[in-house]
Scaffold this motif. Structure first.
Motif, short mmCIF file in Angstrom:
data_model
loop_
_atom_site.label_atom_id
_atom_site.label_comp_id
_atom_site.label_asym_id
_atom_site.label_seq_id
_atom_site.Cartn_x
_atom_site.Cartn_y
_atom_site.Cartn_z
N ILE A 261 0.83 -1.20 0.00
CA ILE A 261 0.00 0.00 0.00
C ILE A 261 0.87 1.26 0.00
CG2 ILE A 261 -1.68 1.33 1.32
CD1 ILE A 261 -2.86 -1.31 2.29
N VAL A 262 1.92 1.26 0.84
CA VAL A 262 2.80 2.43 0.94
C VAL A 262 3.55 2.65 -0.37
CG1 VAL A 262 4.88 3.33 2.07
CG2 VAL A 262 3.05 2.31 3.44
N ASN A 263 4.05 1.57 -0.97
CA ASN A 263 4.89 1.70 -2.16
C ASN A 263 4.12 1.78 -3.47
OD1 ASN A 263 7.31 1.57 -0.62
ND2 ASN A 263 7.20 -0.65 -0.56
N LYS A 264 2.93 1.13 -3.53
CA LYS A 264 2.20 1.06 -4.79
C LYS A 264 0.82 1.70 -4.73
CE LYS A 264 4.49 -3.34 -5.88
NZ LYS A 264 4.28 -4.79 -6.21
N GLY A 265 0.38 2.04 -3.52
CA GLY A 265 -0.94 2.64 -3.37
C GLY A 265 -2.08 1.65 -3.35
N LYS A 266 -1.76 0.36 -3.45
CA LYS A 266 -2.79 -0.69 -3.43
C LYS A 266 -2.12 -2.03 -3.19
CE LYS A 266 -2.70 -1.32 -8.47
NZ LYS A 266 -3.53 -1.34 -9.70
N VAL A 267 -2.93 -3.07 -3.02
CA VAL A 267 -2.41 -4.43 -2.83
C VAL A 267 -2.45 -5.15 -4.17
CG1 VAL A 267 -2.73 -6.63 -1.65
CG2 VAL A 267 -3.15 -4.49 -0.43
N THR A 268 -1.29 -5.55 -4.65
CA THR A 268 -1.20 -6.26 -5.93
C THR A 268 -0.88 -7.74 -5.76
OG1 THR A 268 1.14 -5.65 -6.12
CG2 THR A 268 -0.47 -4.17 -7.14
N ASP A 269 -0.35 -8.10 -4.59
CA ASP A 269 0.00 -9.50 -4.31
C ASP A 269 -0.57 -9.83 -2.93
OD1 ASP A 269 1.05 -11.98 -3.91
OD2 ASP A 269 3.14 -11.35 -3.83
N SER A 270 -1.75 -10.46 -2.92
CA SER A 270 -2.46 -10.68 -1.67
C SER A 270 -1.81 -11.74 -0.79
CB SER A 270 -3.90 -11.08 -1.96
OG SER A 270 -3.95 -12.40 -2.51
N GLY A 271 -1.13 -12.70 -1.44
CA GLY A 271 -0.58 -13.81 -0.67
C GLY A 271 -1.64 -14.78 -0.19
N ARG A 272 -2.87 -14.60 -0.67
CA ARG A 272 -4.00 -15.43 -0.25
C ARG A 272 -4.34 -16.44 -1.35
NH1 ARG A 272 -7.30 -13.26 3.86
NH2 ARG A 272 -9.18 -14.03 2.83
N ALA A 273 -4.44 -17.70 -0.98
CA ALA A 273 -4.72 -18.76 -1.94
C ALA A 273 -6.18 -18.74 -2.38
CB ALA A 273 -4.38 -20.11 -1.33
N ALA A 274 -6.42 -19.18 -3.62
CA ALA A 274 -7.78 -19.22 -4.15
C ALA A 274 -7.91 -20.36 -5.15
CB ALA A 274 -8.13 -17.89 -4.81
#
Length: 361
Positions: A261-274
């Protein structure tokens, strides 16, 4: 067991009855060690009550950690709701819970060292993990960022301190231990909840009350091991709090999300499996939840590559029975993208099991 979010409305009045009793026990054999005798003698010479050396050492640890970390814990006031936050860096970024910020864009922030409210703006909210980052519009001098711990090193039995603003009482500290690790907890959507299912949470006996959300769960090394988020409630008590059972999002996940969030302004890699599906809870002929019906399969996703189709009913992931969308989310919460798993499902009344490589949510 149910869980409830730990934010609250700013109280219009507060009545508290406090009863504190601390017993320091050092042996029951009737004889004192040389160290205890020395402590007793020193206390007699000064006219103060004797306190075992170990208790003095532990109290010193508490005082040191509180002095070091509490300035990094803030109070966050939205238009109606109140919670806590942790200073993430010296640029004014503060990490908190998504359910604390809700749908708000601007906030009033009060630090431990000042009663003057500072203004802050939302950077990004990530409800899927119940985390958010806000940023102070003007960074005050001396703002100190907290140090986040390595979640892999958190152990059951560690002494921890919970810091935040329970019931609007800023800069409050409670004490307990890490009761368990690796808990998977689902948060309801009622009352502004995000509905998130969060894996690998830290369970603690430190009191977690409304307003503690987004604050800090801290070890005696002065490191934040988690962000207090949920308190257990007991349905048999009418939904009242279950004392001594609270949950914190582990620091490593906090860092993963906040850094993006700090570096990109959003979450691009959630780390959550699906699995790569759109699903709904399947109800059987007895009106009981009995699986997850696949409504749509994401093209090229994990389920698509494994051969799942719309209309399949998922009943098991590895050895975990799946009866609803919630149990499916809980089964996947501790897994990681790229991990191999088995999925059992029924198609046209016949049961099948396939292996798949999990995708990312």
């Amino acid at each position: 067991m149910d869980v409830s979010r730990t934010r609250t409305l700013r109280p219009t009045g507060f009545v508290a009855a406090l009863a504190c009793c601390v017993a320091l026990l050092s042996g029951c054999n009737g004889s004192a060690s040389p160290e205890e005798a020395a402590a007793t003698k020193g206390a007699s010479d000064t006219g103060q009550a004797a306190v075992p050396r170990a208790a003095n050492d532990l109290q010193s640890d508490y005082l040191r950690v509180i002095k070091d970390v509490l300035p990094s814990v803030v109070q966050i006031q939205a238009s109606q709701d109140l919670g806590s936050g942790v200073v993430y860096d010296d640029k004014g970024h503060i990490v908190t819970n998504a359910h604390v910020v809700g749908n708000e864009k601007t906030f009033q922030v009060t630090t431990a060292n000042s009663e003057d409210a500072l203004t802050a703006s939302l950077v990004y909210s990530y409800p899927e993990q119940d985390l958010a980052v806000i940023k102070l519009d003007k960074v005050p001098g001396g703002l100190k960022a907290a140090t986040l711990a390595d979640s892999e090193k958190v152990e059951v039995g560690q002494i921890v301190l919970a810091m935040g603003s329970p019931l609007g009482l800023a800069s409050s500290v409670t004490q307990g231990i890490v009761s368990a690790t690796g808990r998977t907890v689902s948060e309801g959507r009622t009352g502004g909840g995000t509905g998130a299912t969060i894996g690998n949470m830290v369970q603690t006996s430190a009191a977690i009350n409304p307003g503690n959300s987004g604050g800090a769960l801290v070890n005696l090394d002065g490191q934040v091991i988690g962000i207090p988020t949920l308190a257990a409630t007991d349905p048999e008590l009418g939904g009242g709090a279950a004392p001594g059972i609270g949950f914190a999002i582990p620091a490593s996940m906090v860092k993963t999300v906040a850094d993006q969030i700090v570096n990109k302004g959003k979450v691009t890699d959630s780390g959550r499996a699906a699995l790569g599906i759109t699903g709904r809870t399947f109800v059987d002929a007895h009106f009981q939840a009995a699986g997850v019906a696949v409504v749509e399969v994401e093209p090229g996703g994990a389920a698509d590559k494994a051969g799942l189709q719309s209309g399949d009913i998922i009943t098991k992931v590895d050895d975990t029975d799946i009866t609803s969308m919630t149990t499916l989310a809980e089964a996947l919460a501790s897994d990681r993208p790229g991990q191999r798993t088995t999925v059992t499902f029924t198609r046209n009344g016949r049961e099948k099991t396939v292996e798949m490589t999990l995708g990312e949510q």
